[in-house]
Write an enzyme that holds these catalytic residues in place. Structure first.
Site, short mmCIF file in Angstrom:
data_model
loop_
_atom_site.label_atom_id
_atom_site.label_comp_id
_atom_site.label_asym_id
_atom_site.label_seq_id
_atom_site.Cartn_x
_atom_site.Cartn_y
_atom_site.Cartn_z
N HIS A 177 0.83 -1.21 0.00
CA HIS A 177 0.00 0.00 0.00
C HIS A 177 0.86 1.25 0.00
O HIS A 177 1.34 1.70 1.04
CB HIS A 177 -0.88 -0.04 1.26
N ASP A 223 -8.93 2.57 -2.73
CA ASP A 223 -8.35 3.23 -1.55
C ASP A 223 -8.43 4.75 -1.64
O ASP A 223 -8.17 5.35 -2.67
CB ASP A 223 -6.89 2.83 -1.35
N ASN A 257 -5.56 9.42 7.24
CA ASN A 257 -6.82 8.70 7.16
C ASN A 257 -6.54 7.22 6.90
O ASN A 257 -5.90 6.89 5.91
CB ASN A 257 -7.66 9.27 6.01
N ASP A 272 1.12 2.74 3.57
CA ASP A 272 0.20 3.83 3.20
C ASP A 272 0.99 5.13 3.00
O ASP A 272 0.53 6.23 3.35
CB ASP A 272 -0.92 4.03 4.23
ZN LIG Z 1 -6.84 4.17 2.55
#
Ligand SMILES: [Zn+2]
Lengths: 323, 427
Positions: free
Chosen positions: B55, B149, B275, B302
């Site tokens: 991610h 996402d 987030n 992320d």
């Molecule tokens: Zn996300």
């Protein structure tokens, strides 16, 4: 103290000193000559990202009565919108030599950011940020209660205050809970559960879901503006039901103690949180709140700027407070 | 190509060996000092399999001012990664074979890590109509992970169909679990602090309710589900329950949710705006436990680079996200290895083997045995370093760790047998 960002910035003695100072300015304000030379040569900027004519005028009047130069800077939007970013505006104000920036902003924490991001060296006064705080409103409310109920001196020890309405979205409520507690008052927040913030149990106050339960036991009751549009977000079913359960009308007014006063930060939503009869009654002190707003803001400007030399640019240099 | 010898390295912290690499493979664990080939000094350092990130936001195409596939690949390599999934919320959105192939080619050109494009689940991330999932799977990018996402696939019927549809090519739906109505205008974790700061709360239930729905859907349809960036103790409980029922669900946690809490929001510094939001200390503990016991399968960064102006503003105007590729392993060492929650095999599993398996990434996550692809991350666990955004390879500087001392320095990295990082610098 260098900035006034939150009511929590004020300790007990400082808060009393602001009120005492305001009280002195109040006696001056009653005279015909209303100007003091205290802040001559200083520049106060009113940086308003939200329309609030009453708050802006109050600050403007306060600064002018202390002979400061006042610049009104009506800004629109934010860095996400088309407008200039808060940072660029701040840098502009810094270049212009602002000694104090009075900021009203729709984003919670914007004054905090302005004060601490290193963009400006002057004092920052929070004139209302998002749903966070509005410390000078709390000061003028406390001043009004002190004058009406506590003989105009000292703190508010033992005073019982109810704040009623949309606590969740209210910066006035947040600042008042903090300041009133600091001054020794007992605060009860009254609202439907949907309009109480998550975690309110941790606040230094009581809460109630029933206005009728608290009416008989308060010295002051503060009605907050409730927007009828909140019902679209399911905070309550209808404006009618809201005012039935939480509005202050003549019959509820009659159940208040004889000396109890009614406050409202304005603008009022007559017929919603407060009936016209109550708003126009002798118990309502909204006109005093407006008058007191000016002298309290004079006191804040005086205490933040008065003892500092012009354009003291030491970053984060704390000013010793003196009256 | 001549053989390379990682001299004196300790695979997963075990006894030192000479790890010999040739033709893109690990060919021998020789006695330390005896391996034959071009020597890279790794004396006493720890060897892990090359890290795999499920991610990351590499921002290209569309936001090249914040990051490009090249700069993102550089940041990844310096962080010890040899494969990175590039999220689909680019401009244009990676919802067609054309866009995912473009990203894949940019990754090939950069040549530092395997860049694995993630395909959007729905057209334009709008949540209504399935994107061309099969075409993306069949493209040169051979997409296996699909995610909207940034947005939650909220419509339960669309989610059900997506879960079912990707089974035809062994794909997985990676869900950004966020109930949209419960998080309208949300700015931070809903907590006592959010009430005090006057910032709209992002309640844990908005994440947990979507995960609960999705694991039930995955169970009902017999499909595979992956949960992105789990952030709450309740989410860990739901996933634990689902796994106990035999539901085919996997989950990831970000490094920042393993170490940072919502207390950091108090100063309204948008560097801490992310987030899902930073949560409570109890959530952090539950996430560490979940990662330790395998309820959470993988660490995923992320990595979310943003141009300076997106953070140099007031809180509500700021963008969500923080960069993380260059600090991920250090945070895992600090939060999981030092407290004894994971050993180095555990780190290899959560940061390489598991994410490679979830993403069906060929040639990655194979470990360090002879015959494995030569994707290797060599780390000095004792070295401490101070995170300095100006020294990072990422094009953006929005790290939450600026000025913070972190343990564990990535020293060398091999990608497909070729050094991408030597002595902490791009090779
Ligand atoms: Zn996300």
């Amino acid at each position: 103290m260098r900035h006034l960002l939150s009511a929590a910035d004020l300790g007990h003695d400082e808060a009393v000193m602001v009120m005492d100072t305001a009280s002195q300015f109040g006696s001056i304000a009653d005279r015909t000559v209303k100007k003091l030379p205290t802040l001559r040569g200083r520049t106060v900027v009113n940086l308003f990202y939200e329309d609030s004519t009453r708050t802006r005028i109050s600050f403007e009047l306060a600064a002018k009565r202390l002979s400061a130069d006042v610049i009104n800077f009506a800004a629109k939007g934010s860095s996400v919108a088309k407008g200039e970013s808060l940072k660029d505006t701040a840098l502009t104000l810094e270049a212009m030599g602002a000694d104090a920036v009075v900021i009203r902003h729709g984003s919670s924490g914007a004054p905090h950011r302005l004060a601490h991001a290193g963009w400006i060296s002057g004092s920052v006064i929070n004139a209302g940020d998002g749903t966070h705080e509005h410390p000078t409103q709390a000061l003028l409310d406390a001043y009004t209660m002190r004058k009406a109920l506590c003989g105009g001196k000292g703190d508010l020890a033992g005073l019982r205050v109810a704040i009623v309405g949309d606590i969740l979205h209210s910066r006035v409520a947040r600042s008042n809970v903090l300041l009133l507690r600091t001054l020794g008052a007992d605060v009860t927040l009254v609202a439907p559960p949907t309009l109480l913030p998550h975690g309110v149990q941790a606040w230094p106050c009581r809460t109630s879901m029933h206005l009728d339960d608290v009416l008989g036991e308060v010295d002051a009751i503060m009605m907050l503006r409730v927007q009828s549009e909140r019902m679209q977000d399911s905070y309550f079913p209808t404006a009618h039901e809201y005012s039935q359960r939480y509005g202050l009308d003549a019959s509820r007014l009659a159940r208040l103690a004889d000396r109890a006063i009614v406050l409202h930060p304005g603008p009022m939503n007559r017929g919603m949180e407060i009936s016209a009869v109550v708003a126009d009654s002798g118990r309502a002190v909204m006109v005093d709140q407006v008058t007191n707003g000016v002298i309290v803001r004079m006191a804040v400007l005086y205490l933040l700027l008065g003892a500092r030399g012009p354009r003291d640019v030491r970053p984060d240099a704390d000013m010793p407070v003196s009256a | 190509m001549a053989a390379l010898v990682l001299r004196g390295v300790r695979p997963y912290g075990e006894a030192p060996v000479d790890l010999v690499v040739a033709e893109g493979q690990i060919v021998e664990h020789a006695q330390a000092g005896r391996g034959y080939g071009e020597v890279i000094d790794a004396d006493g350092l720890i060897a892990l399999p090359g890290l795999v990130d499920l991610h990351a936001h590499l921002r290209e195409p569309g936001k090249e001012d914040a990051e490009t596939v090249l700069t993102g690949s550089q940041a990844a390599a310096l962080g010890g990664f040899t494969a990175v999934h590039a999220m689909a919320n680019t401009d244009p959105v990676a919802d067609t074979a054309g866009v995912v192939e473009q990203v894949w080619r940019l990754g090939q050109r950069a040549g530092l890590v395997d860049v694995r494009p993630v395909g959007a689940v729905t057209v334009g991330l709008a949540g209504r109509q399935l994107a061309e999932l099969g075409a993306m799977a069949a493209s040169a990018a051979s997409v296996r992970v699909f995610s909207d996402d940034g947005q939650c696939v909220f419509d339960p019927l669309v989610m059900r169909r997506a879960l079912e549809y990707v089974r035809a090519f062994d794909g997985v739906i990676a869900q950004h679990a966020q109930e949209p109505r419960l998080t309208e205008g949300a700015q931070m974790n809903e907590s006592v602090l959010s009430g005090q700061l006057g910032l709209t709360g992002w309640p844990a239930v908005a994440e947990e309710s979507i995960i609960a729905r999705d694991v039930l859907l995955a169970g009902h349809t017999g499909s595979r589900l992956h949960v992105c960036h789990v952030s709450t103790a309740g989410s860990v409980e739901v996933i634990r329950w689902a796994k106990a029922r035999g539901i085919d669900v996997t989950a990831e946690v970000t490094p920042h949710h393993l170490v940072l809490t919502d207390e950091l929001v108090r100063g309204y510094d948008p560097l801490f705006k992310v987030n899902p939001p930073l949560r409570s200390a109890e959530d952090v503990q539950a996430l560490r436990q979940g990662l330790a016991d395998g309820t959470i399968d993988a660490v995923a960064t992320d990595h979310a680079p943003h141009a300076k102006e997106a953070k140099d503003c007031e809180w509500s105007a700021a963008a969500f996200g923080m960069i993380g590729l260059e600090t991920a392993l250090s945070v895992v060492i600090e939060t999981m290895v030092f407290p004894g929650l994971l050993d180095w095999h555990g780190v290899g599993d959560r940061m390489s083997a598991s994410p490679a398996r979830i993403g069906r990434v060929h040639g990655q996550g194979q470990g360090l045995d002879v015959g494995a692809g030569a994707n290797v991350c060599i780390v000095d666990p004792q070295a401490r370093w101070e995170a300095d955004p100006a020294l990072m390879a990422s094009k953006s500087q929005n790290t939450p760790y600026a000025g913070r001392s972190l343990p564990g320095k990535v020293v060398h990295v091999l990608h497909a047998g070729r050094p991408t990082v030597l002595d902490g610098r791009l090779a």
